[in-house]
Design an enzyme around this catalytic site. Structure first.
Site, PDB file in Angstrom:
ATOM      1  N   LYS A  83       0.857  -1.192   0.000  1.00 46.92           N
ATOM      2  CA  LYS A  83       0.000   0.000   0.000  1.00 46.92           C
ATOM      3  C   LYS A  83       0.887   1.233   0.000  1.00 46.92           C
ATOM      4  O   LYS A  83       1.752   1.393   0.872  1.00 46.92           O
ATOM      5  CB  LYS A  83      -0.867  -0.040   1.258  1.00 46.92           C
ATOM      6  CG  LYS A  83      -2.275   0.464   1.079  1.00 46.92           C
ATOM      7  CD  LYS A  83      -3.071   0.143   2.347  1.00 46.92           C
ATOM      8  CE  LYS A  83      -4.370   0.893   2.392  1.00 46.92           C
ATOM      9  NZ  LYS A  83      -5.018   0.725   3.697  1.00 46.92           N
TER      10      LYS A  83
HETATM   11  O1  G3P Z   1      -7.572   1.584   5.667  1.00 48.50           O
HETATM   12  C1  G3P Z   1      -7.930   2.750   5.057  1.00 48.50           C
HETATM   13  C2  G3P Z   1      -9.263   3.327   5.487  1.00 48.50           C
HETATM   14  O2  G3P Z   1     -10.279   2.385   5.331  1.00 48.50           O
HETATM   15  C3  G3P Z   1      -9.242   4.051   6.792  1.00 48.50           C
HETATM   16  O3  G3P Z   1     -10.533   4.359   7.266  1.00 48.50           O
HETATM   17  O4  G3P Z   1     -12.021   5.048   9.093  1.00 48.50           O
HETATM   18  O5  G3P Z   1      -9.571   5.598   9.243  1.00 48.50           O
HETATM   19  O6  G3P Z   1     -11.053   6.782   7.638  1.00 48.50           O
HETATM   20  P1  G3P Z   1     -10.789   5.506   8.362  1.00 48.50           P
END
Ligand code: G3P
Length: 215
Positions: A83
């Site tokens: 990633k």
């Molecule tokens: O892993 C990436 C993403 O899904 C993160 O989500 O909830 O931290 O905005 P969030």
């Protein structure tokens, strides 16, 4: 549509794998930090439980650092997707890692122009973040809608992975738009199976059955 779990918590991953719907796992530095474990150990542990793409994110932010770290992460397991952040250095590193045959998930995507560049640069996955756009009073799902409109005009190999999902409605809307993957926190997956009418209906069936048995 594929469902990934957006977590580095092994117990939760183990809890939901038996549902038969977990096609992969995404992690990020915040999710790994929350577990307080070694990045390498946890990715390897996850790969033993889930037979599908496991995203492991680099910490480096410069081109050479990302390439070196990406090559290292990719050696951890055949299912690792490296990633990378969607920056100038990130798209260059994507290009280099692809030439090595390494699969890449480009993260922190917030615009259709970023998505389009990443498709041209042959990212395997792109991760537009819907919840974080909602958080700043934008409409995260409009971004997915526009990206899918573009994808429907061409034959890109790049899959659109909807990330930063906060609730089941995000998943349903992503499915209606034809997004290829949704990665969700375990609590969202849990909410997807729950319905109060299922619970009350089952309780009534059991109550009626019990009454009929006592006659
Ligand atoms: O892993 C990436 C993403 O899904 C993160 O989500 O909830 O931290 O905005 P969030």
């Amino acid at each position: 549509m594929q469902f990934f779990l957006d977590t580095a918590n092994l117990e939760l991953i183990k809890k939901y794998v038996p549902w038969g719907v977990v096609d992969g796992v995404t992690t990020n530095p915040s999710l790994i930090a929350k577990e307080g474990v070694s990045h390498e150990d946890r990715i390897k542990e996850i790969a033993k439980v889930v037979n599908g793409p496991i995203s492991a994110e680099v910490i480096a932010t410069d081109y050479q650092g990302m390439v070196d770290e990406g090559r290292r992460l990719a050696k951890w397991h055949k299912n690792v997707y490296v990633k990378l952040p969607t920056t100038e250095a990130g798209i260059k590193a994507l290009n280099t890692l692809k030439k090595d045959g390494i699969r890449v998930n480009m993260t922190l995507v917030f615009s259709t122009s970023q998505a389009l560049l990443l498709a041209k640069s042959k990212a395997d996955l792109i991760s537009p973040f819907v919840g974080r756009l909602d958080d700043i009073s934008e409409d995260g799902m409009s971004l997915i809608s526009e990206i899918m409109d573009v994808w429907n005009q061409y034959d890109f190999d790049t899959k659109v992975l909807v990330a930063s999902i906060r609730h089941p409605r995000h998943v349903i809307d992503a499915a209606k738009m034809g997004a290829h993957v949704a990665t969700m926190p375990p609590e969202v997956l849990e909410k997807m199976i729950k319905h109060p009418l299922t619970d009350s209906g089952l309780a009534k069936f059991l109550e009626d059955h019990k009454k009929s048995q006592s006659k």
